[in-house]
Design an enzyme around this catalytic site. Sequence first.
Site, PDB file in Angstrom:
ATOM      1  N   GLU A 136     -22.154 -14.483  47.969  1.00 53.30           N
ATOM      2  CA  GLU A 136     -23.384 -13.514  47.353  1.00 53.30           C
ATOM      3  C   GLU A 136     -24.239 -14.923  47.814  1.00 53.30           C
ATOM      4  O   GLU A 136     -25.424 -15.291  47.066  1.00 53.30           O
ATOM      5  CB  GLU A 136     -22.970 -13.276  46.432  1.00 53.30           C
ATOM      6  CG  GLU A 136     -21.973 -12.615  46.337  1.00 53.30           C
ATOM      7  CD  GLU A 136     -21.228 -12.607  44.873  1.00 53.30           C
ATOM      8  OE1 GLU A 136     -21.274 -12.911  44.092  1.00 53.30           O
ATOM      9  OE2 GLU A 136     -21.070 -10.955  44.710  1.00 53.30           O
ATOM     10  N   TYR A 139     -33.489 -14.226  20.960  1.00 55.57           N
ATOM     11  CA  TYR A 139     -32.736 -14.962  22.009  1.00 55.57           C
ATOM     12  C   TYR A 139     -32.666 -14.562  23.637  1.00 55.57           C
ATOM     13  O   TYR A 139     -33.503 -15.545  23.965  1.00 55.57           O
ATOM     14  CB  TYR A 139     -31.673 -15.876  21.264  1.00 55.57           C
ATOM     15  CG  TYR A 139     -32.104 -17.711  20.096  1.00 55.57           C
ATOM     16  CD1 TYR A 139     -32.046 -18.784  20.588  1.00 55.57           C
ATOM     17  CD2 TYR A 139     -31.887 -17.210  18.409  1.00 55.57           C
ATOM     18  CE1 TYR A 139     -32.697 -19.290  20.261  1.00 55.57           C
ATOM     19  CE2 TYR A 139     -32.331 -18.272  18.002  1.00 55.57           C
ATOM     20  CZ  TYR A 139     -32.690 -19.430  18.835  1.00 55.57           C
ATOM     21  OH  TYR A 139     -33.315 -20.444  17.653  1.00 55.57           O
TER      22      TYR A 139
END
Length: 205
Positions: A71, A117
């Site tokens: 990947e 957040y």
Amino acid sequence: MTPEREAIIAAARSLFQRGLTHGSTGNLSVRVGDRVLVTPTGSSLGTVEAPDLSLIDLNGAHVHGPKASKEAFLHAALLRARPQANAVVHTHSTYAAAVSCMDGLDPQDALPPLTAYFAMRVGRLPLLPYFAPGDHGLERTAEDMARTHSALLLSNHGPIVAGATLGAAMDAIEELEETAKLFLLLQGLRTRPLTPEQRSALEPG
């Protein structure tokens, strides 16, 4: 050991020890000039060592060291798309992977902004179509989407996040995982996500 290699190994151990990766899943990378250090193929983030790291170029081509993760092309794609980013973290963390398997998600915005957040560290989270791990057919789609989003969710797979630093990418992927956990815990319950105005005031750049 260079600082970049030391940082990758420390981050790898942290992810593995806290259960954010398992087996030989997950990979990390850090930009070093016009090259990218990335964890190697078939490695566990719990045992990978600094000499094991692979060096690739920004096209994903192998330059030096062991064979890179299959990947690694995704890491190169995100770093090409985001010149301001210097690190990429990809995991198969349980809750984010579970969300990536759900039907009916908004492909432009897979997780709601349940917390401030999440809005600050992740922003909007696109859901990319399914490709088998290592399938380079995902490369163009990921690069195009990464130009406007620092975090992506790969269908039936897991999250990948780019950050200005490895620490920032780690913070973002952990926030994404915790928000995925909240999202699943709240299934069937009425929720009160941030309003569009609250979200816009917090979203990154």
